[in-house]
Design a protein around this motif. Structure first.
Motif, PDB file in Angstrom:
ATOM      1  N   ILE A 180       9.387  47.230  31.768  1.00 42.52           N
ATOM      2  CA  ILE A 180       8.839  46.037  30.795  1.00 42.52           C
ATOM      3  C   ILE A 180       9.896  46.207  29.679  1.00 42.52           C
ATOM      4  N   VAL A 181      10.253  45.085  29.244  1.00 40.96           N
ATOM      5  CA  VAL A 181      10.923  45.088  27.987  1.00 40.96           C
ATOM      6  C   VAL A 181      10.523  43.880  27.076  1.00 40.96           C
ATOM      7  N   ASN A 182      10.052  44.279  25.903  1.00 44.15           N
ATOM      8  CA  ASN A 182       9.669  42.941  24.911  1.00 44.15           C
ATOM      9  C   ASN A 182      10.947  42.530  24.337  1.00 44.15           C
ATOM     10  N   GLY A 183      11.178  41.351  24.752  1.00 50.21           N
ATOM     11  CA  GLY A 183      12.370  40.470  24.303  1.00 50.21           C
ATOM     12  C   GLY A 183      12.152  39.377  23.275  1.00 50.21           C
ATOM     13  N   GLU A 184      11.208  39.582  22.486  1.00 54.06           N
ATOM     14  CA  GLU A 184      10.747  38.243  21.680  1.00 54.06           C
ATOM     15  C   GLU A 184      11.972  38.040  20.434  1.00 54.06           C
ATOM     16  N   ASN A 185      12.537  39.297  20.111  1.00 58.44           N
ATOM     17  CA  ASN A 185      13.789  39.063  19.233  1.00 58.44           C
ATOM     18  C   ASN A 185      15.186  39.116  19.774  1.00 58.44           C
ATOM     19  N   ALA A 186      15.261  38.882  21.022  1.00 62.75           N
ATOM     20  CA  ALA A 186      16.391  39.093  21.704  1.00 62.75           C
ATOM     21  C   ALA A 186      17.715  38.225  21.071  1.00 62.75           C
ATOM     22  N   ASP A 187      17.474  36.747  20.800  1.00 57.55           N
ATOM     23  CA  ASP A 187      18.290  35.979  20.421  1.00 57.55           C
ATOM     24  C   ASP A 187      18.295  35.922  18.989  1.00 57.55           C
ATOM     25  N   GLY A 225      18.065  45.790  34.310  1.00 53.66           N
ATOM     26  CA  GLY A 225      16.974  46.370  35.108  1.00 53.66           C
ATOM     27  C   GLY A 225      15.666  46.240  34.542  1.00 53.66           C
ATOM     28  N   ALA A 226      15.143  45.263  33.747  1.00 60.72           N
ATOM     29  CA  ALA A 226      13.928  44.875  33.230  1.00 60.72           C
ATOM     30  C   ALA A 226      13.164  44.146  34.686  1.00 60.72           C
ATOM     31  N   ASP A 227      12.171  44.568  34.909  1.00 60.19           N
ATOM     32  CA  ASP A 227      11.404  43.524  36.271  1.00 60.19           C
ATOM     33  C   ASP A 227      10.552  42.678  35.321  1.00 60.19           C
ATOM     34  N   LEU A 228       9.840  42.995  34.112  1.00 63.28           N
ATOM     35  CA  LEU A 228       9.393  42.145  33.323  1.00 63.28           C
ATOM     36  C   LEU A 228       9.717  42.019  32.000  1.00 63.28           C
ATOM     37  N   VAL A 229       9.623  40.677  31.264  1.00 56.69           N
ATOM     38  CA  VAL A 229       9.943  40.651  29.848  1.00 56.69           C
ATOM     39  C   VAL A 229       8.679  40.045  29.204  1.00 56.69           C
ATOM     40  N   THR A 230       8.055  40.724  28.169  1.00 59.59           N
ATOM     41  CA  THR A 230       7.044  40.057  27.300  1.00 59.59           C
ATOM     42  C   THR A 230       7.567  39.615  25.986  1.00 59.59           C
ATOM     43  N   LEU A 231       6.718  38.722  25.188  1.00 60.45           N
ATOM     44  CA  LEU A 231       7.225  37.996  24.173  1.00 60.45           C
ATOM     45  C   LEU A 231       6.234  38.318  23.017  1.00 60.45           C
ATOM     46  N   GLY A 232       6.211  37.371  21.955  1.00 59.33           N
ATOM     47  CA  GLY A 232       5.136  37.695  20.738  1.00 59.33           C
ATOM     48  C   GLY A 232       5.299  36.383  19.942  1.00 59.33           C
ATOM     49  N   ASN A 233       5.145  36.779  18.628  1.00 61.74           N
ATOM     50  CA  ASN A 233       5.016  35.596  17.846  1.00 61.74           C
ATOM     51  C   ASN A 233       6.138  34.754  17.620  1.00 61.74           C
ATOM     52  N   HIS A 234       7.381  35.302  18.069  1.00 66.94           N
ATOM     53  CA  HIS A 234       8.677  34.339  17.990  1.00 66.94           C
ATOM     54  C   HIS A 234       8.937  33.812  19.432  1.00 66.94           C
ATOM     55  N   ALA A 235       7.713  33.702  20.341  1.00 66.23           N
ATOM     56  CA  ALA A 235       8.189  33.420  21.640  1.00 66.23           C
ATOM     57  C   ALA A 235       8.618  31.779  21.623  1.00 66.23           C
ATOM     58  N   TRP A 236       8.086  30.870  20.816  1.00 66.77           N
ATOM     59  CA  TRP A 236       8.398  29.550  20.760  1.00 66.77           C
ATOM     60  C   TRP A 236       9.640  29.350  19.974  1.00 66.77           C
TER      61      TRP A 236
END
Length: 261
Positions: free
Chosen positions: A35-42, A59-70
């Motif tokens: 699992i990878v948190n990707g909410e700052n990726a861009d 290799g991530a199976d799931l990606v989670t987000l956060g307050n920058h999701a939108w």
């Protein structure tokens, strides 16, 4: 079941670190779920399809987000089309795109992954405590449960972990970008880590250029934070072994802590 969880991917350097290190970490730790948190990726704010696909390819199976999701408009379509991309479940409204909960079959077991966002010192959204109560009713009784709690304060992260202790397998905090040294198992068996840390520049401050942060403190005036895309890469992560009393261990790869065989 072993989970590999990687902290907030920050900008281009973070994406480079994922590409460089995640396959090696998977080879070393042999996780069943990554699992990878990707909410700052861009560029430090949100995620686009390009980064989402690159995380999966690495290799991530799931990606989670956060307050920058939108922060990137296209994420709304991504969330509707991909059940392996999660946004915080406690955003208000019944028409919010995507989901904050997914239940995956992992060999002979089930794993529920829940993404929640805190409210202390962050924008006012729905209560993560009652949201967790509501969503856990949808989880099969025998399923393992992992929670990515994207929150600002250590107290709120700890409070939710203790509130859910014994009802979930693990809760790991994200958002503050600095790995904490408190990985442990709570009294009723839930593995807990206040913050897993970030994946991005090792030479900046929380992933941004150091000088832009220093300037804000020197002048006490608003200063635009610039993502540090020239620094040396680092990756922060933890592993959680759900077969051995929910044992949790932290890890880092950076210029001072090279990846050892």
């Amino acid at each position: 079941m072993r989970i590999l969880f990687v902290g907030d991917v920050m900008g281009e350097i973070g994406m480079q670190a994922i590409t460089q290190y995640l396959p090696l970490l998977k080879t070393k730790y042999h996780p069943q779920v990554t699992i990878v948190n990707g909410e700052n990726a861009d560029q430090g704010r949100g995620i686009k399809e390009k980064q989402f696909k690159a995380l999966l390819h690495a290799g991530a199976d799931l990606v989670t987000l956060g307050n920058h999701a939108w922060d990137k408009f296209e994420v709304q379509e991504l969330l509707q089309e991909n059940d392996n991309l999660l946004r915080p479940a406690n955003y208000p409204g019944s028409q919010t795109p995507g989901s904050g909960l997914v239940i995956k079959q992992v060999n002979a077991e089930q794993l529920a992954v829940l993404n929640l966002q805190g409210r202390a010192l962050m924008q006012a959204i729905d209560d993560p405590f009652t949201a967790a109560d509501r969503l856990l009713k949808k989880v099969p009784a025998q399923a393992k449960v992992f929670v990515d709690f994207h929150a600002e304060t250590t107290s709120e992260k700890g409070a939710l972990a203790h509130y859910l202790d014994g009802r979930i397998s693990a809760l790991v905090g994200t958002h503050t970008h600095v790995q904490t040294n408190d990985a442990h198992t709570l009294p009723r068996g839930t593995a807990f880590l206040t913050d897993v840390g970030m994946t991005g520049s090792y030479d900046g401050i929380l992933g941004v250029k150091a000088q832009s942060s220093v300037q804000r403190f020197l002048t006490q005036r608003p200063t635009r934070y610039e993502i540090d895309d020239q620094g040396r890469p680092q990756i922060n992560f933890c592993t959680i072994d759900l077969e051995h009393k929910n044992k949790i261990q932290v890890g880092q790869v950076n210029p001072d802590r090279p990846l050892l065989e």
